[in-house]
Design a protein around this motif. Structure first.
Motif, short mmCIF file in Angstrom:
data_model
loop_
_atom_site.label_atom_id
_atom_site.label_comp_id
_atom_site.label_asym_id
_atom_site.label_seq_id
_atom_site.Cartn_x
_atom_site.Cartn_y
_atom_site.Cartn_z
N PRO A 159 -26.51 -2.31 -8.58
CA PRO A 159 -25.85 -1.64 -7.48
C PRO A 159 -26.88 -0.85 -6.76
N THR A 160 -28.12 -0.70 -7.47
CA THR A 160 -29.19 -0.02 -6.32
C THR A 160 -30.17 -0.85 -5.42
N SER A 161 -30.05 -2.06 -5.46
CA SER A 161 -30.61 -2.90 -4.72
C SER A 161 -29.79 -3.95 -3.87
N ALA A 162 -28.70 -3.73 -3.83
CA ALA A 162 -27.39 -4.44 -3.33
C ALA A 162 -27.34 -3.89 -1.81
N HIS A 163 -26.91 -4.91 -0.93
CA HIS A 163 -26.58 -4.41 0.32
C HIS A 163 -25.40 -3.49 0.35
N ASN A 218 -19.93 -3.41 -12.97
CA ASN A 218 -20.76 -4.06 -12.24
C ASN A 218 -21.12 -5.78 -12.53
N GLN A 219 -20.21 -6.15 -13.24
CA GLN A 219 -20.28 -7.55 -13.57
C GLN A 219 -19.42 -8.41 -12.69
N THR A 220 -18.40 -7.92 -11.80
CA THR A 220 -17.77 -8.49 -10.66
C THR A 220 -18.12 -8.10 -9.27
N VAL A 221 -18.34 -9.08 -8.33
CA VAL A 221 -18.82 -8.77 -7.09
C VAL A 221 -17.99 -9.37 -5.89
N THR A 222 -17.71 -8.71 -4.87
CA THR A 222 -17.21 -9.19 -3.60
C THR A 222 -17.91 -8.46 -2.41
N CYS A 223 -17.42 -8.48 -1.52
CA CYS A 223 -17.80 -7.98 0.00
C CYS A 223 -16.78 -7.54 0.86
N ASN A 224 -17.24 -6.34 1.54
CA ASN A 224 -16.27 -6.22 2.72
C ASN A 224 -16.52 -6.42 4.10
N SER A 225 -17.39 -7.53 4.18
CA SER A 225 -17.83 -8.04 5.53
C SER A 225 -17.71 -9.38 5.64
N VAL A 256 -26.28 -10.21 -0.01
CA VAL A 256 -26.86 -10.46 -0.91
C VAL A 256 -26.87 -9.30 -2.22
N VAL A 257 -26.80 -9.83 -3.27
CA VAL A 257 -26.64 -8.74 -4.43
C VAL A 257 -27.69 -9.35 -5.71
N LEU A 258 -28.59 -8.85 -6.20
CA LEU A 258 -29.49 -9.18 -7.32
C LEU A 258 -28.92 -8.83 -8.68
N GLY A 259 -29.46 -9.40 -9.86
CA GLY A 259 -29.10 -9.21 -11.12
C GLY A 259 -30.05 -8.09 -11.46
N THR A 260 -29.94 -7.34 -12.74
CA THR A 260 -30.71 -6.13 -13.12
C THR A 260 -31.69 -6.92 -14.14
N ALA A 261 -31.81 -8.20 -14.42
CA ALA A 261 -33.05 -8.79 -15.19
C ALA A 261 -33.76 -9.27 -14.25
N SER A 302 -25.08 -14.43 -2.57
CA SER A 302 -24.81 -13.98 -1.59
C SER A 302 -23.37 -14.45 -1.29
N LEU A 303 -22.54 -13.63 -0.57
CA LEU A 303 -21.04 -14.10 -0.41
C LEU A 303 -20.62 -13.21 0.98
N ASN A 304 -19.45 -13.33 1.19
CA ASN A 304 -18.62 -12.46 2.14
C ASN A 304 -17.45 -12.04 1.56
N ARG A 305 -16.44 -11.76 2.41
CA ARG A 305 -15.25 -11.13 1.80
C ARG A 305 -14.10 -12.01 1.27
#
Length: 685
Positions: A523-527, A536-543, A548-553, A665-668
């Motif tokens: 979450p610290t480096s995500a848009h 922090n295992q599931t991701v979506t977007c409100n735009s 883009v979101v990165l992994g912690t590894a 990378s994804l959108n809403r």
């Protein structure tokens, strides 16, 4: 010499006690020695420290003369009238007014003699018996009773057989096996001491009262701390004192002495161990001295060798410089000689031309000769007649600092006196742990130092048995190191330092990272438009735009596989899956810049994209419930994609070098869940 023998020697004569008496300070002296150390002084005067022997009439004389008295016991008595051996009365007038005392030779405590003289001191019959028994045990050595010729000293005595054996005869005639194994073998001295015991016992049984020689001691006066007889009690001398039976007090004091001996025995044991330690210390000092001398010689020889090598190098430079100067001068001599010969030849030719009287012939060659002379003159410029090198060597060796260092070369302070560097830290394995690709290490210092520890340095190798590198420097004794390679073994060590220097390394501990990677979205480096859930295992977007979101590894070696499950897929968007650098652009589709490698896919087809270059269109897409697999093989430096466990398209990218992070990378209209900790499927391998 037997250690007990010192306890049995008189402090005055230095020989074994003979008729010892007990002084009030509890020390013992021989009776004869006590007579020799009596000091007499006239009453009212300071003692002149004159021994009684040699004085006209003194207590020593009284003691000797009273031996012939019918009423004296032989230890001297004070009486104004003495009998000589022939029965004549003797009245020494000065004797009546003299004062006698005796001083202990050990503690120097003085005690005055009463009218009984030395007879007033008790005789130490117990010490006398011990001396007698000791003398018997130290008597002439016992010979072997089975030797045929020239009997040798016996080494053992069989208590059952009552026979003394030397070592060969004991092995031959009395082996410690069979029926003889139960026989008790004693040293000869111990056997002799055992046989002398009854004599000592009888000697002690004859102890009688000092004041009543016909009476044996039967009671003990606790107040006076002396044994007494019944007649002493009847006379009332100890009537009001605390008197106890002699046997009871004897047992009580024996018990107290035994208890005290237990403590002394422990101390003696410690002293023996300490002596062994000191003897070992002597050997260690000897060995360390030899080793240190050899080390010092080696160090000095190394310095001499280094100086010799450096001398050879410097001499080589001097030789090269000398040869260079010589060559330059020789070349200049050769060149100058040649020019001089040419010039001389030209001059001689011109002189011959000048001698000719043919004007027309002279003029035919005069112009050319004049030019040659001018050119020759120009060749002899100022620099041509100067040496190109000087005889001095422009090389200087400053040996003063080195000489000063050699003169100042000395040993540093001893370790016991000088501040020491910290010892090697002890890694606390019970507190060290591994999780995923992170390692937590803890350590401590085991000993207290004069100088406190100022900090620690933690070092790890590269996970491939390579060189160590510092990963932490500070005062803490616990450290967590993140970002290690998965499925790798690291060697870790730590050292401490203070103002005296850096200490030794600890023992090396091996750290094994996880075989497979476990990670989440970061979450610290995500848009900022990215929405994370499910830890922090599931991701979506409100735009509606791709974010883009990165992994912690982060991966730089090994083979890694992870999947993303499509939880929601509306209106046919085209999310992108792949890897990226940590500084990739976060506000556009993954793969549009040169820091990301991705596959973007819709419901019908997919493309590979890097640096906004679209390649390898492949039929087949995703829908809700689909899984997208990413295989990053940094051993082969390739990236491959899978949809529903099947490879999708050809190998996507090759020649991948550096550090890569999982990326999406994804959108809403899309929601995906990250699945990690997966082994590479065998079908893929």
């Amino acid at each position: 010499m037997d250690a007990m023998e010192e306890e049995l020697k008189c402090p005055v004569c230095g020989s074994l006690f003979k008729e010892p008496i007990i002084l009030p300070c509890s020390h013992n002296v021989c009776l004869a020695c006590a007579r020799n150390i009596i000091v007499q002084t006239p009453e009212g005067e300071t003692p002149p420290q004159n021994r009684c022997s040699g004085v006209d009439y003194d207590y020593l004389d009284m003691d000797k003369m009273s031996m012939y008295s019918e009423t004296d016991s032989g230890y001297g008595s004070y009486t104004p009238c003495l009998k000589s051996p022939n029965g004549v009365r003797v009245f020494p007038p000065a004797l009546v007014h003299r004062h006698c005392s005796i001083t202990c030779p050990l503690c120097h405590r003085s005690v005055s003699l009463d009218e009984r003289g030395l007879r007033g001191f008790q005789r130490n019959r117990l010490l006398e018996a011990i001396v007698s028994r000791y003398q018997q045990s130290r008597a002439a050595s016992v010979k072997c009773q089975l030797c045929d010729r020239n009997p040798v000293d016996a080494t053992v005595m069989c208590e059952q057989c009552d026979v003394f054996y030397c070592a060969p005869c004991q092995q031959r005639c009395h082996p410690s096996r069979g029926p003889l194994a139960k026989h008790r073998l004693l040293p000869p001295t111990q056997a002799q001491a055992g046989t002398a015991q009854p004599a000592g016992a009888s000697a002690r049984a004859q102890a009688t009262c000092v004041d009543h020689e016909a009476e044996n001691y039967s009671m003990y006066c606790v107040s006076c701390k002396t044994p007494v007889c019944y007649q002493c009690l009847e006379e009332g001398k100890h009537g009001k004192h605390d008197v106890k039976p002699l046997a009871a007090v004897w047992k009580q004091h024996k018990c107290q002495l035994s208890q005290a001996l237990n403590g002394v025995s422990d101390k003696a044991k410690e002293a023996k161990e300490f002596l062994v330690q000191l003897k070992n210390l002597l050997q260690q000092i000897q060995e360390n001295g030899v080793e240190f001398e050899a080390c010092l010689v080696a160090q000095c020889d190394s310095l001499i060798e280094a100086l010799t090598r450096q001398k050879a190098k410097l001499l080589t430079k001097v030789t090269k410089e000398k040869e260079s100067k010589l060559k330059t001068v020789k070349d200049q001599i050769t060149h100058c000689t040649m020019k001089l010969r040419q010039t001389t030849g030209m001059m001689e030719f011109c002189l011959e031309v000048i001698k000719e009287n043919d004007p027309s012939g002279f003029l035919q060659i005069s112009d050319a000769l004049i030019k040659r002379v001018q050119v020759s003159q120009e060749q002899w410029v100022k620099g041509a007649l100067e040496p190109k090198v000087c005889p001095e060597f422009a090389l200087t060796v400053n040996t003063d600092p080195l000489m000063q260092s050699i003169l100042q070369l000395d040993f540093t302070q001893n370790k016991a006196e000088s501040p020491t560097v910290p010892p090697a830290p002890l890694l606390q394995l019970e507190k060290c742990c591994m999780w995923n690709n992170s390692a937590t290490l803890a350590w401590r210092i085991t000993t207290v130092q004069a100088l406190p520890v100022e900090g620690y340095v933690l070092e790890l190798d590269d996970g491939n048995s390579g060189p160590y590198r510092e990963v932490y420097v500070g005062k803490e004794t616990i450290c967590t190191v993140d970002g290690l390679h998965f499925n790798s073994s690291y060697n870790a060590r730590v050292k401490a330092y203070n103002s005296a220097g850096v200490g030794a390394y600890s023992k090396v501990v091996v750290l094994k990272t996880s075989d497979v990677a476990w990670f989440t979205f970061d979450p610290t480096s995500a848009h900022r438009d990215i929405v994370l859930s499910n830890e922090n295992q599931t991701v979506t977007c409100n735009s509606y735009d791709d974010r883009v979101v990165l992994g912690t590894a982060a991966f730089s070696k090994g083979v890694h596989y992870w999947e993303l499950s499509v939880d929601r897929y509306d209106n046919h968007p085209d999310p992108a899956f792949g890897v990226a650098r940590i500084n990739t652009m976060k506000d556009m589709m993954l793969g549009k810049d040169d820091k990301a490698w991705a596959m973007y896919v819709d419901n019908n087809r997919s493309w590979f994209m890097h640096n906004n270059s679209h390649t390898n269109r492949a039929e087949g897409g995703i829908t809700k419930g689909s899984t997208v697999g990413i295989l990053l093989d940094l051993t082969k430096h390739t990236l491959t994609f899978f949809i529903n466990k099947q490879q999708h398209g050809p190998m996507a990218f090759e020649n991948l070098e550096g550090v890569f992070m999982p990326a999406v990378s994804l959108n809403r209209n899309v929601q995906v869940t990250l699945i990690t900790g997966l082994e590479v499927p065998k079908s893929i391998m």
